[in-house]
Design an enzyme around this catalytic site. Sequence first.
Site, PDB file in Angstrom:
ATOM      1  N   LYS A   1       0.852  -1.331  -0.049  1.00  0.00           N
ATOM      2  CA  LYS A   1      -0.017  -0.027   0.024  1.00  0.00           C
ATOM      3  C   LYS A   1       0.833   1.298  -0.059  1.00  0.00           C
ATOM      4  O   LYS A   1       1.623   1.806   1.008  1.00  0.00           O
ATOM      5  CB  LYS A   1      -0.835  -0.103   1.065  1.00  0.00           C
ATOM      6  CG  LYS A   1      -2.119   0.761   1.284  1.00  0.00           C
ATOM      7  CD  LYS A   1      -2.167   2.187   0.725  1.00  0.00           C
ATOM      8  CE  LYS A   1      -2.217   3.126   1.783  1.00  0.00           C
ATOM      9  NZ  LYS A   1      -1.936   4.498   1.319  1.00  0.00           N
TER      10      LYS A   1
ATOM     11  N   GLY B   1       6.583   5.595   7.774  1.00  0.00           N
ATOM     12  CA  GLY B   1       5.844   6.644   7.885  1.00  0.00           C
ATOM     13  C   GLY B   1       5.922   7.473   9.125  1.00  0.00           C
ATOM     14  O   GLY B   1       6.902   7.424   9.772  1.00  0.00           O
TER      15      GLY B   1
ATOM     16  N   GLY C   1       2.646   5.216  12.727  1.00  0.00           N
ATOM     17  CA  GLY C   1       3.162   4.259  13.328  1.00  0.00           C
ATOM     18  C   GLY C   1       2.693   3.617  14.475  1.00  0.00           C
ATOM     19  O   GLY C   1       2.364   2.421  14.790  1.00  0.00           O
TER      20      GLY C   1
ATOM     21  N   GLU D   1       9.521   1.968  10.559  1.00  0.00           N
ATOM     22  CA  GLU D   1      10.576   3.088  10.091  1.00  0.00           C
ATOM     23  C   GLU D   1       9.677   4.181  10.351  1.00  0.00           C
ATOM     24  O   GLU D   1       9.099   4.716   9.312  1.00  0.00           O
ATOM     25  CB  GLU D   1      11.055   2.779   8.867  1.00  0.00           C
ATOM     26  CG  GLU D   1      11.884   1.371   8.598  1.00  0.00           C
ATOM     27  CD  GLU D   1      13.068   1.484   9.331  1.00  0.00           C
ATOM     28  OE1 GLU D   1      13.471   2.639   9.730  1.00  0.00           O
ATOM     29  OE2 GLU D   1      13.900   0.484   9.146  1.00  0.00           O
TER      30      GLU D   1
HETATM   31  P1  NAD Z   1       2.097   8.795   7.026  1.00  0.00           P
HETATM   32  O1  NAD Z   1       2.168   8.129   8.477  1.00  0.00           O
HETATM   33  O2  NAD Z   1       1.155  10.100   6.933  1.00  0.00           O
HETATM   34  O3  NAD Z   1       1.805   7.947   6.015  1.00  0.00           O
HETATM   35  C1  NAD Z   1       2.541   6.706   5.488  1.00  0.00           C
HETATM   36  C2  NAD Z   1       1.642   5.778   5.122  1.00  0.00           C
HETATM   37  O4  NAD Z   1       0.714   5.240   5.780  1.00  0.00           O
HETATM   38  C3  NAD Z   1       0.715   6.164   3.602  1.00  0.00           C
HETATM   39  O5  NAD Z   1       0.824   5.113   3.043  1.00  0.00           O
HETATM   40  C4  NAD Z   1      -0.550   6.261   4.368  1.00  0.00           C
HETATM   41  O6  NAD Z   1      -1.770   6.164   3.476  1.00  0.00           O
HETATM   42  C5  NAD Z   1      -0.666   5.043   5.449  1.00  0.00           C
HETATM   43  N1  NAD Z   1      -1.556   5.175   6.763  1.00  0.00           N
HETATM   44  C6  NAD Z   1      -2.010   6.339   7.024  1.00  0.00           C
HETATM   45  N2  NAD Z   1      -2.857   6.081   7.897  1.00  0.00           N
HETATM   46  C7  NAD Z   1      -3.129   4.609   8.169  1.00  0.00           C
HETATM   47  C8  NAD Z   1      -3.584   3.796   8.853  1.00  0.00           C
HETATM   48  N3  NAD Z   1      -4.621   4.124   9.930  1.00  0.00           N
HETATM   49  N4  NAD Z   1      -3.514   2.273   8.316  1.00  0.00           N
HETATM   50  C9  NAD Z   1      -2.629   1.944   7.700  1.00  0.00           C
HETATM   51  N5  NAD Z   1      -1.978   2.885   6.777  1.00  0.00           N
HETATM   52  C10 NAD Z   1      -2.260   4.127   6.901  1.00  0.00           C
HETATM   53  O7  NAD Z   1       3.382   9.433   6.545  1.00  0.00           O
HETATM   54  P2  NAD Z   1       3.812  10.285   5.265  1.00  0.00           P
HETATM   55  O8  NAD Z   1       3.454  11.712   5.439  1.00  0.00           O
HETATM   56  O9  NAD Z   1       3.395   9.641   4.007  1.00  0.00           O
HETATM   57  O10 NAD Z   1       5.598   9.908   5.232  1.00  0.00           O
HETATM   58  C11 NAD Z   1       6.340  10.941   6.001  1.00  0.00           C
HETATM   59  C12 NAD Z   1       6.723  10.325   7.383  1.00  0.00           C
HETATM   60  O11 NAD Z   1       7.509   9.085   6.982  1.00  0.00           O
HETATM   61  C13 NAD Z   1       7.821  11.182   8.103  1.00  0.00           C
HETATM   62  O12 NAD Z   1       7.701  11.114   9.570  1.00  0.00           O
HETATM   63  C14 NAD Z   1       9.050  10.689   7.709  1.00  0.00           C
HETATM   64  O13 NAD Z   1      10.182  10.782   8.850  1.00  0.00           O
HETATM   65  C15 NAD Z   1       8.823   9.179   7.893  1.00  0.00           C
HETATM   66  N6  NAD Z   1       9.898   8.401   7.073  1.00  0.00           N
HETATM   67  C16 NAD Z   1      10.600   7.445   7.703  1.00  0.00           C
HETATM   68  C17 NAD Z   1      11.492   6.555   7.104  1.00  0.00           C
HETATM   69  C18 NAD Z   1      12.416   5.783   7.823  1.00  0.00           C
HETATM   70  O14 NAD Z   1      13.138   5.052   7.026  1.00  0.00           O
HETATM   71  N7  NAD Z   1      12.536   5.697   9.099  1.00  0.00           N
HETATM   72  C19 NAD Z   1      11.836   6.868   5.865  1.00  0.00           C
HETATM   73  C20 NAD Z   1      10.845   7.672   5.014  1.00  0.00           C
HETATM   74  C21 NAD Z   1      10.072   8.513   5.726  1.00  0.00           C
END
Ligand code: NAD
Length: 490
Positions: A173, A226, A231, A248
């Site tokens: 996803k 994310g 998370g 992550e």
């Molecule tokens: P986000 O948490 O908003 O979304 C991430 C993913 O989760 C998306 O695909 C989203 O549709 C999905 N999602 C959202 N709600 C959900 C739910 N209830 N159930 C299942 N899936 C759900 O994050 P974002 O804005 O897409 O990404 C930015 C974040 O990602 C930042 O905090 C960044 O630090 C982090 N990030 C971490 C790493 C790492 O390796 N540690 C790498 C890249 C980005």
Amino acid sequence: MQTYGNYINGHMVEPVSGEYLDSDNPYTGEIWAQIARSNVADVNAATAAASAAFPAWASTTPTTRGKLLNNLAAIIEREALRLGEIEVRDNGKLIAEMAGQTTVMAEWYRYFGGLADKVEGSVIPLDRASTLNYTRYEPLGVVGLITAWNSPLLLLAWKLAAALAAGNCAVIKPSEFTSASTLEFMPLFEEAGFPPGVVNAVTGLGNECGQALVDHPDIVKLAFTGSDATGQHIYQSAAKQLKPVTLELGGKSPNIVFEDADFESAVMGVISGIFAATGQTCIAGSRALVQRSIHDAFVERLTEVAGEATIGDPMSMDTHVGPVTTEPQFQKILHYINVAREDGATCVMGGDLYTGPGSAGTRFVQPTVFTNVTNDMRIAQEEVFGPVLSVIPFDTEEEAIQIGNDINFGLAAGVWTQNIGRAVRVSDALRCGTVWVNTYRAVSFNSPFGGYKRSGLGRESGQEAIKEYLQTKSVWIAQDSSVANPFVMR
Ligand code: NAD
């Protein structure tokens, strides 16, 4: 207009609802694609396809899986530029970075393909002669892989390569903001020789499609990249079914510059830590901790060099800073710039949206530097995920370590010093998953990556990552099957 369905059982299919979501080009603002708005029914279909494919896939030999992953790696290299250009269009990433990133992504598939037949169980030297006890590693089943918008294909590679090598099937996803590259990537699996159903992708909103994947009882493990808020939510949902998770999450990484550092290299390292990828990276070195004796000179040089960055069209090889990928993220960055000002930080560079040459009138933020930041301010504690740097002075090595660790996150850190003893001491003391000494923002397929504290759980890349997708079975074979007393433990 490009329209993407879901990829299920080797075919692109329409979402059950018939509904689609728009995907825009962050540079031009134009809607260029539509992605499926999937719901529980689509997730059920994808999971059913993966579950059906699992028994045969799990019983292929690891060497066969490795060969297929190697086939895929070669195809990725052939398609790298095309995939990179899609990420530029859908995500606003720079072509200067993507041209290399989609090529090097192949190495994750190649590495885990090579590792597939090198995961060995062991024979346990029991304290008894009559029993053979050995361990074997078995795949988990169908895994759910959820990615963020900032580097869709690379983040996917970190999960999928290990999951497939271990013998799992996957339902993916991607983020609703940047799903196109994942959908373009899917048919390459078929070409590489993967059986249909081994890899599937569904797109849509997090709270609809994502949550349905998290809650599906046949999804036996989740790997998520994310925000820390999502998370934590996923971790709680997964706990209800006792699903293992790899998380992550975000970061607020310190990039620590000592007075004995190579000054120019440190300036470049701090700039690359915060302004590369427009700061939209989990490993952003968003807190520059600079020793007070060089603080003013360092800030002066930093703003001088960063001030020369070319802002504009991500498709131009000369661009250094591109657009912000999503509208909510754009608003979030501007919000945090205001927060920093309100809390008393001094803006010495940028601090506003960018509307100058090359901006195309869309979502650009000026590279921004704040001084007079204290580590308790929100701008120092909370992830901005944009080109906004907080500079915090320190006096001693102990103080640098204390400030570096005084944060809920623990993803990465940079240390700039010419003193080898200090490099080792500070690296040991920092509570984070990655430390870079005299470099920054380096990753590799064979080096473990992951977070301490609220930056995550588990590791991706490197040998230990494949164990995230395996479970251990201990097999006991008695040579003498006579049972003396069935009522005591043997
Ligand atoms: P986000 O948490 O908003 O979304 C991430 C993913 O989760 C998306 O695909 C989203 O549709 C999905 N999602 C959202 N709600 C959900 C739910 N209830 N159930 C299942 N899936 C759900 O994050 P974002 O804005 O897409 O990404 C930015 C974040 O990602 C930042 O905090 C960044 O630090 C982090 N990030 C971490 C790493 C790492 O390796 N540690 C790498 C890249 C980005």
